[in-house]
Design a protein around this motif. Structure first.
Motif, PDB file in Angstrom:
ATOM      1  N   MET A 101       0.832  -1.210   0.000  1.00 10.97           N
ATOM      2  CA  MET A 101       0.000   0.000   0.000  1.00 10.97           C
ATOM      3  C   MET A 101       0.864   1.257   0.000  1.00 10.97           C
ATOM      4  SD  MET A 101      -3.109  -0.886  -0.265  1.00 10.97           S
ATOM      5  CE  MET A 101      -4.024   0.556   0.201  1.00 10.97           C
ATOM      6  N   CYS A 102       1.978   1.219   0.703  1.00 15.52           N
ATOM      7  CA  CYS A 102       2.876   2.379   0.744  1.00 15.52           C
ATOM      8  C   CYS A 102       3.426   2.683  -0.641  1.00 15.52           C
ATOM      9  CB  CYS A 102       4.002   2.151   1.742  1.00 15.52           C
ATOM     10  SG  CYS A 102       4.932   0.623   1.483  1.00 15.52           S
ATOM     11  N   GLU A 103       3.769   1.636  -1.388  1.00 12.79           N
ATOM     12  CA  GLU A 103       4.284   1.818  -2.744  1.00 12.79           C
ATOM     13  C   GLU A 103       3.210   2.391  -3.668  1.00 12.79           C
ATOM     14  OE1 GLU A 103       6.476  -0.721  -6.296  1.00 12.79           O
ATOM     15  OE2 GLU A 103       5.396  -1.800  -4.733  1.00 12.79           O
ATOM     16  N   ARG A 104       1.990   1.899  -3.552  1.00 14.11           N
ATOM     17  CA  ARG A 104       0.895   2.371  -4.406  1.00 14.11           C
ATOM     18  C   ARG A 104       0.567   3.836  -4.173  1.00 14.11           C
ATOM     19  NH1 ARG A 104      -2.718  -2.113  -2.753  1.00 14.11           N
ATOM     20  NH2 ARG A 104      -1.338  -3.801  -3.245  1.00 14.11           N
ATOM     21  N   HIS A 105       0.707   4.295  -2.929  1.00 18.68           N
ATOM     22  CA  HIS A 105       0.330   5.671  -2.605  1.00 18.68           C
ATOM     23  C   HIS A 105       1.495   6.647  -2.666  1.00 18.68           C
ATOM     24  CE1 HIS A 105      -3.207   3.613  -0.770  1.00 18.68           C
ATOM     25  NE2 HIS A 105      -3.778   4.556  -1.507  1.00 18.68           N
ATOM     26  N   CYS A 106       2.695   6.170  -2.959  1.00 12.84           N
ATOM     27  CA  CYS A 106       3.864   7.050  -3.034  1.00 12.84           C
ATOM     28  C   CYS A 106       3.906   7.737  -4.397  1.00 12.84           C
ATOM     29  CB  CYS A 106       5.155   6.267  -2.807  1.00 12.84           C
ATOM     30  SG  CYS A 106       6.616   7.311  -2.824  1.00 12.84           S
ATOM     31  N   ALA A 107       3.599   9.023  -4.415  1.00 13.59           N
ATOM     32  CA  ALA A 107       3.557   9.781  -5.670  1.00 13.59           C
ATOM     33  C   ALA A 107       4.938   9.982  -6.276  1.00 13.59           C
ATOM     34  CB  ALA A 107       2.901  11.132  -5.434  1.00 13.59           C
ATOM     35  N   ALA A 108       5.978   9.903  -5.460  1.00  8.94           N
ATOM     36  CA  ALA A 108       7.343  10.143  -5.928  1.00  8.94           C
ATOM     37  C   ALA A 108       8.068   8.857  -6.323  1.00  8.94           C
ATOM     38  CB  ALA A 108       8.136  10.859  -4.847  1.00  8.94           C
ATOM     39  N   ASP A 109       7.424   7.718  -6.199  1.00  5.27           N
ATOM     40  CA  ASP A 109       8.046   6.410  -6.465  1.00  5.27           C
ATOM     41  C   ASP A 109       9.304   6.211  -5.628  1.00  5.27           C
ATOM     42  OD1 ASP A 109       6.086   5.657  -8.297  1.00  5.27           O
ATOM     43  OD2 ASP A 109       7.152   6.605  -9.962  1.00  5.27           O
ATOM     44  N   ALA A 110       9.270   6.649  -4.388  1.00  4.62           N
ATOM     45  CA  ALA A 110      10.423   6.515  -3.496  1.00  4.62           C
ATOM     46  C   ALA A 110      10.417   5.180  -2.768  1.00  4.62           C
ATOM     47  CB  ALA A 110      10.426   7.660  -2.481  1.00  4.62           C
ATOM     48  N   ILE A 111       9.290   4.466  -2.784  1.00  4.98           N
ATOM     49  CA  ILE A 111       9.172   3.183  -2.087  1.00  4.98           C
ATOM     50  C   ILE A 111       8.874   2.091  -3.101  1.00  4.98           C
ATOM     51  CG2 ILE A 111       7.845   1.864  -0.401  1.00  4.98           C
ATOM     52  CD1 ILE A 111       7.331   4.487   1.072  1.00  4.98           C
ATOM     53  N   ILE A 112       9.598   0.971  -2.970  1.00  3.98           N
ATOM     54  CA  ILE A 112       9.368  -0.193  -3.817  1.00  3.98           C
ATOM     55  C   ILE A 112       9.229  -1.404  -2.913  1.00  3.98           C
ATOM     56  CG2 ILE A 112      10.328  -1.698  -5.600  1.00  3.98           C
ATOM     57  CD1 ILE A 112      11.847   0.772  -6.643  1.00  3.98           C
ATOM     58  N   VAL A 113       8.157  -2.169  -3.092  1.00  6.17           N
ATOM     59  CA  VAL A 113       7.928  -3.395  -2.335  1.00  6.17           C
ATOM     60  C   VAL A 113       7.878  -4.541  -3.331  1.00  6.17           C
ATOM     61  CG1 VAL A 113       6.405  -4.609  -0.740  1.00  6.17           C
ATOM     62  CG2 VAL A 113       6.611  -2.122  -0.607  1.00  6.17           C
ATOM     63  N   GLU A 114       8.776  -5.517  -3.159  1.00  6.81           N
ATOM     64  CA  GLU A 114       8.830  -6.681  -4.046  1.00  6.81           C
ATOM     65  C   GLU A 114       8.797  -7.945  -3.215  1.00  6.81           C
ATOM     66  OE1 GLU A 114      12.616  -5.800  -5.799  1.00  6.81           O
ATOM     67  OE2 GLU A 114      11.689  -4.858  -7.555  1.00  6.81           O
ATOM     68  N   SER A 115       8.173  -8.980  -3.742  1.00  3.87           N
ATOM     69  CA  SER A 115       8.186 -10.271  -3.058  1.00  3.87           C
ATOM     70  C   SER A 115       8.626 -11.341  -4.049  1.00  3.87           C
ATOM     71  CB  SER A 115       6.813 -10.595  -2.474  1.00  3.87           C
ATOM     72  OG  SER A 115       5.824 -10.517  -3.452  1.00  3.87           O
ATOM     73  N   ASP A 116       9.276 -12.366  -3.516  1.00  2.00           N
ATOM     74  CA  ASP A 116       9.743 -13.441  -4.384  1.00  2.00           C
ATOM     75  C   ASP A 116       8.950 -14.717  -4.108  1.00  2.00           C
ATOM     76  OD1 ASP A 116      10.800 -14.416  -2.016  1.00  2.00           O
ATOM     77  OD2 ASP A 116      12.874 -13.972  -2.529  1.00  2.00           O
ATOM     78  N   ALA A 117       9.266 -15.776  -4.816  1.00  2.00           N
ATOM     79  CA  ALA A 117       8.540 -17.042  -4.707  1.00  2.00           C
ATOM     80  C   ALA A 117       8.749 -17.720  -3.358  1.00  2.00           C
ATOM     81  CB  ALA A 117       8.963 -17.975  -5.837  1.00  2.00           C
ATOM     82  N   ASP A 118       9.831 -17.394  -2.665  1.00  2.00           N
ATOM     83  CA  ASP A 118      10.120 -18.016  -1.374  1.00  2.00           C
ATOM     84  C   ASP A 118       9.392 -17.345  -0.218  1.00  2.00           C
ATOM     85  OD1 ASP A 118      11.872 -19.723  -2.678  1.00  2.00           O
ATOM     86  OD2 ASP A 118      13.592 -18.386  -2.370  1.00  2.00           O
ATOM     87  N   GLY A 119       8.624 -16.299  -0.503  1.00  2.00           N
ATOM     88  CA  GLY A 119       7.895 -15.606   0.556  1.00  2.00           C
ATOM     89  C   GLY A 119       8.672 -14.471   1.197  1.00  2.00           C
ATOM     90  N   ASN A 120       9.817 -14.108   0.604  1.00  2.00           N
ATOM     91  CA  ASN A 120      10.592 -12.987   1.127  1.00  2.00           C
ATOM     92  C   ASN A 120      10.088 -11.678   0.530  1.00  2.00           C
ATOM     93  OD1 ASN A 120      12.351 -14.637   2.623  1.00  2.00           O
ATOM     94  ND2 ASN A 120      13.569 -15.039   0.802  1.00  2.00           N
ATOM     95  N   VAL A 121      10.040 -10.653   1.352  1.00  2.00           N
ATOM     96  CA  VAL A 121       9.610  -9.328   0.920  1.00  2.00           C
ATOM     97  C   VAL A 121      10.807  -8.391   1.020  1.00  2.00           C
ATOM     98  CG1 VAL A 121       8.094  -7.387   1.437  1.00  2.00           C
ATOM     99  CG2 VAL A 121       7.252  -9.715   1.689  1.00  2.00           C
ATOM    100  N   THR A 122      11.033  -7.604  -0.012  1.00  2.00           N
ATOM    101  CA  THR A 122      12.081  -6.588   0.008  1.00  2.00           C
ATOM    102  C   THR A 122      11.415  -5.233  -0.059  1.00  2.00           C
ATOM    103  OG1 THR A 122      13.642  -8.056  -1.097  1.00  2.00           O
ATOM    104  CG2 THR A 122      14.163  -5.713  -1.125  1.00  2.00           C
ATOM    105  N   TRP A 123      11.675  -4.417   0.953  1.00  2.00           N
ATOM    106  CA  TRP A 123      11.130  -3.060   1.047  1.00  2.00           C
ATOM    107  C   TRP A 123      12.283  -2.098   0.831  1.00  2.00           C
ATOM    108  CZ3 TRP A 123      11.739   1.392   3.913  1.00  2.00           C
ATOM    109  CH2 TRP A 123      10.674   2.298   3.922  1.00  2.00           C
ATOM    110  N   SER A 124      12.178  -1.227  -0.164  1.00  2.00           N
ATOM    111  CA  SER A 124      13.244  -0.282  -0.496  1.00  2.00           C
ATOM    112  C   SER A 124      12.704   1.137  -0.449  1.00  2.00           C
ATOM    113  CB  SER A 124      13.794  -0.560  -1.889  1.00  2.00           C
ATOM    114  OG  SER A 124      14.259  -1.882  -1.984  1.00  2.00           O
TER     115      SER A 124
END
Length: 119
Positions: free
Chosen positions: A51-74
């Motif tokens: 949700m933070c990534e979707r609402h960030c107008a500046a694209d300063a936040i990226i949330v990615e998840s992989d197949a192993d269930g790990n989430v990377t928040w940048s």
């Protein structure tokens, strides 16, 4: 038009007033209670919903998840507008707007934060 004729009255108006500036960095102003500085992220309550990534107008936040269930928040503080939209949209309060405003640096990696965690 005489410039000194305009400057003298303006200078006399400010004679008894306090300085508008401070001797920074020796003296620092206190920030207002609602001041929004750099984002502070806590990975423990984060669900990786993005949700933070979707609402960030500046694209300063990226949330990615992989197949192993790990989430990377940048987060890239150099892109951030400090609007607080990410804090408002986070359902788990994993993001808060901090009070840090002295963000100058000379190297790009110091502007970026990355957290990888399991969900």
């Amino acid at each position: 038009m005489s410039i000194p004729g305009k400057l003298v009255p303006e200078a006399l108006k400010t004679l008894g007033k306090d300085n508008a500036t401070v001797s920074y960095p020796k003296d620092k102003r206190t920030m207002p209670e609602r001041f929004r500085g750099a984002v502070e992220f806590e990975p423990e309550p984060c669900t990786g919903c993005g949700m933070c990534e979707r609402h960030c107008a500046a694209d300063a936040i990226i949330v990615e998840s992989d197949a192993d269930g790990n989430v990377t928040w940048s987060y890239d503080v150099a892109k951030c507008m400090f609007c607080g939209q990410c804090e408002e949209s986070c359902p788990t309060d994993a993001i808060v707007m901090g009070k840090e405003f002295e963000l100058a640096a000379s190297d790009k990696p110091s502007f970026e934060e990355h957290y990888t965690f399991e969900r």
